[in-house]
Scaffold this motif. Structure first.
Motif, PDB file in Angstrom:
ATOM      1  N   ILE A 385       0.832  -1.200   0.000  1.00 56.20           N
ATOM      2  CA  ILE A 385       0.000   0.000   0.000  1.00 56.20           C
ATOM      3  C   ILE A 385       0.867   1.250   0.000  1.00 56.20           C
ATOM      4  O   ILE A 385       0.538   2.264  -0.631  1.00 56.20           O
ATOM      5  CB  ILE A 385      -0.979  -0.011   1.199  1.00 56.20           C
ATOM      6  CG1 ILE A 385      -1.922   1.186   1.141  1.00 56.20           C
ATOM      7  CG2 ILE A 385      -0.234  -0.051   2.516  1.00 56.20           C
ATOM      8  CD1 ILE A 385      -2.795   1.214  -0.084  1.00 56.20           C
ATOM      9  N   ARG A 386       2.017   1.215   0.690  1.00 55.30           N
ATOM     10  CA  ARG A 386       2.947   2.339   0.640  1.00 55.30           C
ATOM     11  C   ARG A 386       3.434   2.552  -0.792  1.00 55.30           C
ATOM     12  O   ARG A 386       3.536   3.690  -1.268  1.00 55.30           O
ATOM     13  CB  ARG A 386       4.137   2.077   1.561  1.00 55.30           C
ATOM     14  CG  ARG A 386       3.909   2.400   3.024  1.00 55.30           C
ATOM     15  CD  ARG A 386       5.241   2.561   3.727  1.00 55.30           C
ATOM     16  NE  ARG A 386       5.075   2.885   5.146  1.00 55.30           N
ATOM     17  CZ  ARG A 386       5.239   2.041   6.131  1.00 55.30           C
ATOM     18  NH1 ARG A 386       5.541   0.786   5.871  1.00 55.30           N
ATOM     19  NH2 ARG A 386       5.091   2.419   7.388  1.00 55.30           N
ATOM     20  N   SER A 387       3.756   1.461  -1.476  1.00 56.87           N
ATOM     21  CA  SER A 387       4.239   1.565  -2.845  1.00 56.87           C
ATOM     22  C   SER A 387       3.166   2.145  -3.761  1.00 56.87           C
ATOM     23  O   SER A 387       3.462   2.998  -4.614  1.00 56.87           O
ATOM     24  CB  SER A 387       4.671   0.176  -3.337  1.00 56.87           C
ATOM     25  OG  SER A 387       5.052   0.224  -4.695  1.00 56.87           O
ATOM     26  N   GLN A 388       1.918   1.726  -3.600  1.00 56.05           N
ATOM     27  CA  GLN A 388       0.842   2.248  -4.445  1.00 56.05           C
ATOM     28  C   GLN A 388       0.637   3.740  -4.217  1.00 56.05           C
ATOM     29  O   GLN A 388       0.467   4.510  -5.170  1.00 56.05           O
ATOM     30  CB  GLN A 388      -0.442   1.480  -4.156  1.00 56.05           C
ATOM     31  CG  GLN A 388      -0.387   0.021  -4.569  1.00 56.05           C
ATOM     32  CD  GLN A 388      -1.562  -0.779  -4.033  1.00 56.05           C
ATOM     33  OE1 GLN A 388      -2.481  -0.238  -3.447  1.00 56.05           O
ATOM     34  NE2 GLN A 388      -1.515  -2.095  -4.232  1.00 56.05           N
ATOM     35  N   VAL A 389       0.663   4.175  -2.963  1.00 51.19           N
ATOM     36  CA  VAL A 389       0.508   5.598  -2.664  1.00 51.19           C
ATOM     37  C   VAL A 389       1.692   6.394  -3.216  1.00 51.19           C
ATOM     38  O   VAL A 389       1.523   7.463  -3.826  1.00 51.19           O
ATOM     39  CB  VAL A 389       0.351   5.813  -1.145  1.00 51.19           C
ATOM     40  CG1 VAL A 389       0.403   7.299  -0.806  1.00 51.19           C
ATOM     41  CG2 VAL A 389      -0.951   5.213  -0.653  1.00 51.19           C
ATOM     42  N   ASN A 390       2.915   5.898  -3.048  1.00 57.71           N
ATOM     43  CA  ASN A 390       4.097   6.615  -3.523  1.00 57.71           C
ATOM     44  C   ASN A 390       4.129   6.720  -5.036  1.00 57.71           C
ATOM     45  O   ASN A 390       4.511   7.762  -5.597  1.00 57.71           O
ATOM     46  CB  ASN A 390       5.362   5.926  -3.013  1.00 57.71           C
ATOM     47  CG  ASN A 390       5.521   6.043  -1.511  1.00 57.71           C
ATOM     48  OD1 ASN A 390       4.897   6.897  -0.879  1.00 57.71           O
ATOM     49  ND2 ASN A 390       6.348   5.184  -0.924  1.00 57.71           N
ATOM     50  N   LEU A 391       3.733   5.647  -5.744  1.00 55.83           N
ATOM     51  CA  LEU A 391       3.706   5.699  -7.208  1.00 55.83           C
ATOM     52  C   LEU A 391       2.683   6.706  -7.707  1.00 55.83           C
ATOM     53  O   LEU A 391       2.953   7.491  -8.639  1.00 55.83           O
ATOM     54  CB  LEU A 391       3.402   4.304  -7.768  1.00 55.83           C
ATOM     55  CG  LEU A 391       4.511   3.262  -7.628  1.00 55.83           C
ATOM     56  CD1 LEU A 391       4.024   1.895  -8.096  1.00 55.83           C
ATOM     57  CD2 LEU A 391       5.739   3.681  -8.425  1.00 55.83           C
ATOM     58  N   ALA A 392       1.491   6.687  -7.103  1.00 61.17           N
ATOM     59  CA  ALA A 392       0.472   7.663  -7.502  1.00 61.17           C
ATOM     60  C   ALA A 392       0.919   9.079  -7.179  1.00 61.17           C
ATOM     61  O   ALA A 392       0.675  10.025  -7.959  1.00 61.17           O
ATOM     62  CB  ALA A 392      -0.843   7.340  -6.789  1.00 61.17           C
ATOM     63  N   LEU A 393       1.598   9.261  -6.049  1.00 54.91           N
ATOM     64  CA  LEU A 393       2.092  10.574  -5.653  1.00 54.91           C
ATOM     65  C   LEU A 393       3.150  11.079  -6.629  1.00 54.91           C
ATOM     66  O   LEU A 393       3.118  12.243  -7.079  1.00 54.91           O
ATOM     67  CB  LEU A 393       2.649  10.485  -4.242  1.00 54.91           C
ATOM     68  CG  LEU A 393       3.370  11.710  -3.689  1.00 54.91           C
ATOM     69  CD1 LEU A 393       2.440  12.902  -3.650  1.00 54.91           C
ATOM     70  CD2 LEU A 393       3.921  11.417  -2.301  1.00 54.91           C
ATOM     71  N   LEU A 394       4.089  10.225  -6.993  1.00 55.87           N
ATOM     72  CA  LEU A 394       5.155  10.630  -7.899  1.00 55.87           C
ATOM     73  C   LEU A 394       4.610  10.997  -9.272  1.00 55.87           C
ATOM     74  O   LEU A 394       5.024  11.992  -9.890  1.00 55.87           O
ATOM     75  CB  LEU A 394       6.182   9.495  -8.004  1.00 55.87           C
ATOM     76  CG  LEU A 394       7.416   9.769  -8.868  1.00 55.87           C
ATOM     77  CD1 LEU A 394       8.204  10.965  -8.336  1.00 55.87           C
ATOM     78  CD2 LEU A 394       8.301   8.525  -8.926  1.00 55.87           C
ATOM     79  N   GLN A 395       3.670  10.191  -9.768  1.00 54.47           N
ATOM     80  CA  GLN A 395       3.074  10.472 -11.068  1.00 54.47           C
ATOM     81  C   GLN A 395       2.333  11.809 -11.069  1.00 54.47           C
ATOM     82  O   GLN A 395       2.448  12.612 -11.997  1.00 54.47           O
ATOM     83  CB  GLN A 395       2.134   9.339 -11.466  1.00 54.47           C
ATOM     84  CG  GLN A 395       1.491   9.529 -12.833  1.00 54.47           C
ATOM     85  CD  GLN A 395       0.551   8.392 -13.185  1.00 54.47           C
ATOM     86  OE1 GLN A 395       0.374   7.470 -12.387  1.00 54.47           O
ATOM     87  NE2 GLN A 395      -0.031   8.450 -14.370  1.00 54.47           N
ATOM     88  N   SER A 396       1.579  12.078 -10.015  1.00 58.50           N
ATOM     89  CA  SER A 396       0.819  13.329  -9.939  1.00 58.50           C
ATOM     90  C   SER A 396       1.741  14.535  -9.829  1.00 58.50           C
ATOM     91  O   SER A 396       1.480  15.593 -10.428  1.00 58.50           O
ATOM     92  CB  SER A 396      -0.134  13.282  -8.740  1.00 58.50           C
ATOM     93  OG  SER A 396      -1.052  12.212  -8.869  1.00 58.50           O
ATOM     94  N   LEU A 397       2.820  14.431  -9.062  1.00 58.84           N
ATOM     95  CA  LEU A 397       3.762  15.539  -8.951  1.00 58.84           C
ATOM     96  C   LEU A 397       4.424  15.851 -10.280  1.00 58.84           C
ATOM     97  O   LEU A 397       4.620  17.025 -10.640  1.00 58.84           O
ATOM     98  CB  LEU A 397       4.828  15.210  -7.891  1.00 58.84           C
ATOM     99  CG  LEU A 397       4.362  15.193  -6.430  1.00 58.84           C
ATOM    100  CD1 LEU A 397       5.483  14.716  -5.523  1.00 58.84           C
ATOM    101  CD2 LEU A 397       3.894  16.577  -5.980  1.00 58.84           C
ATOM    102  N   ARG A 398       4.793  14.821 -11.030  1.00 59.24           N
ATOM    103  CA  ARG A 398       5.412  15.052 -12.336  1.00 59.24           C
ATOM    104  C   ARG A 398       4.421  15.670 -13.316  1.00 59.24           C
ATOM    105  O   ARG A 398       4.779  16.560 -14.100  1.00 59.24           O
ATOM    106  CB  ARG A 398       5.954  13.726 -12.884  1.00 59.24           C
ATOM    107  CG  ARG A 398       7.213  13.249 -12.155  1.00 59.24           C
ATOM    108  CD  ARG A 398       7.644  11.881 -12.646  1.00 59.24           C
ATOM    109  NE  ARG A 398       8.912  11.478 -12.033  1.00 59.24           N
ATOM    110  CZ  ARG A 398       9.465  10.267 -12.182  1.00 59.24           C
ATOM    111  NH1 ARG A 398       8.826   9.344 -12.919  1.00 59.24           N
ATOM    112  NH2 ARG A 398      10.615   9.995 -11.609  1.00 59.24           N
TER     113      ARG A 398
END
Length: 438
Positions: A385-398
């Motif tokens: 779940i940490r990985s899913q949140v971090n991936l979505a966060l990184l994509q949105s920031l970019r």
């Protein structure tokens, strides 16, 4: 040769076909009875794995019921003619009943113990040997020889037969006590106690009391004077006070943890930097399993004397967090919305309490934000779940064009082809930018 002559005479005078049909009939009746009885109990959820097993013939009830039927038939037939095969069948079924019962109890109590499996095999061979001697009529002669062998223990003498009988009676008593404890756990503790920690307390106390009583009864059967145990009790007390103080401390600490219920089976805790879920609290140690499958064996004394973080809340919610640094010129409102959206889009993240974002610090490279969110199923894994949140966060920031500062570079010295040393600046984090030599 009198024994073998009697066996041959019984074999010649016996009605082999009649005894054969009696044995087969007894086995068939036992199979039908156990299958019907076991099916009715399984429908009610009351079938015991010790007596009925997974199949009608795998439990201890099948040989026991067949033994009762065939032995009853033997008592009737003996009045009219000598028997041979019935006597053999009764001896074998009696041995099989004892072996099945002991093996099922030990496998249920110690499912992962290889030493118990070895003990089962040794006990099985010993019982089968006694059954063969009993069938051949040689058992009285063998017991007479064992009784004539004496051993000197201090000022007293004991014959080998009494020693073997004492060991066997004590072992069978312990198995019987473990079976009683299993019945008490299944029909009393599991039904009336819902808390896992209190179940563990009740089961530990039950086993200690029953094993102590069983050991004392076994010693009295053998003929040991129980008043002599007072000296042994004093020696044990001295040993606990000096050489075994850690074991005693862990043992008492285990009961305190279970009774006080500050930590319970199923809680997510952090002990000495290790984070995981409590899967079992044993008498001397506690087992903590991390989300990646690793297990930590923590002495119970550590849970009492050192700082332990209980990460499970009263409503079984589990807190996770992600920390990220963005550029100093970033829009803090936009970054907060991106962080909240990355967590809210995940199905496992709870909406109540909702995820939250804090601007926690101003660091060298920019603004440090912390995203906090809750889940209620940590047993399904925390890293995913940490990985899913971090991936979505990184994509949105970019996608939003938010600048992410480049980590401070680390200078490494690499050998030059001509033998001289050359320094190469390598980013601390993996990057697609080419290396720059200086």
């Amino acid at each position: 040769m009198d024994i073998f002559d009697k066996l041959i005479d019984d074999f010649n005078n016996s009605s082999a076909w009649l005894e054969f049909f009696i044995v087969v009939g007894g086995l068939l009746l036992a199979y039908v009875g156990v299958r019907w009885w076991g099916a009715s109990l399984k429908d009610k959820g009351r079938a015991s794995a010790i007596w009925f097993g997974h199949r009608p013939v795998s439990g201890a009830m099948f040989p026991l019921l067949a033994l009762l039927l065939i032995y009853s038939a033997q008592l009737v037939v003996t009045h009219y003619m000598p028997v041979f095969w019935l006597r053999v069948a009764v001896s074998l079924l009696f041995s099989l009943t004892i072996i099945r019962f002991v093996a099922r109890v030990l496998s249920k109590t110690f499912p992962q113990s290889t030493s118990m499996r070895l003990l089962e095999k040794v006990f099985s061979w010993a019982v089968w040997g006694v059954a063969v001697l009993q069938t051949l009529g040689l058992l009285p002669a063998v017991t007479g020889q064992l009784e004539s062998i004496s051993l000197t223990l201090g000022k007293s003498q004991i014959n080998l037969l009494s020693l073997i009988e004492g060991v066997l009676s004590a072992g069978l008593m312990m198995v019987f006590v473990l079976w009683i404890a299993s019945l008490f756990e299944q029909h009393v503790i599991n039904r009336w106690v819902s808390d896992l920690s209190m179940r563990k307390v009740g089961m530990n106390i039950t086993k200690v009391v029953l094993l102590t009583v069983g050991l004392l009864v076994s010693l009295s059967w053998v003929g040991v004077d129980l008043t002599a145990l007072s000296v042994m009790g004093g020696a044990v007390g001295v040993g606990l006070g000096f050489g075994m103080q850690k074991i005693a401390s862990n043992y008492v600490s285990g009961f305190l943890v279970l009774l006080e219920r500050a930590l319970r089976i199923g809680d997510n805790v952090r002990v000495d930097g290790f984070e995981g879920r409590i899967t079992d609290i044993k008498t001397r140690f506690t087992v903590i399993r991390a989300s990646n499958g690793r297990e930590a064996i923590v002495p119970n004394e550590t849970l009492i004397t050192q700082r332990v973080e209980n990460l499970s809340q009263a409503d079984r919610q589990f807190l996770l967090s992600t920390t990220i640094v963005v550029g100093m010129d970033s829009d803090e409102v936009l970054v907060s919305e991106i962080l909240l959206g990355a967590a809210s889009r995940q199905p496992r993240v709870l909406s109540n309490p909702a995820p939250s974002v804090q601007l926690v610090d101003f660091v060298e490279h920019g603004l440090q934000f912390t995203l906090s969110y809750y889940i209620n199923d940590p047993q399904n894994g925390q890293g995913n779940i940490r990985s899913q949140v971090n991936l979505a966060l990184l994509q949105s920031l970019r996608e939003a064009g938010v600048s992410l500062p480049v980590p401070k570079q680390i200078v490494q010295f690499l050998p030059h082809p001509d033998g001289a040393a050359a320094s190469v600046a390598v980013p601390a984090a993996a990057s697609s930018s080419p290396r720059e030599s200086t």
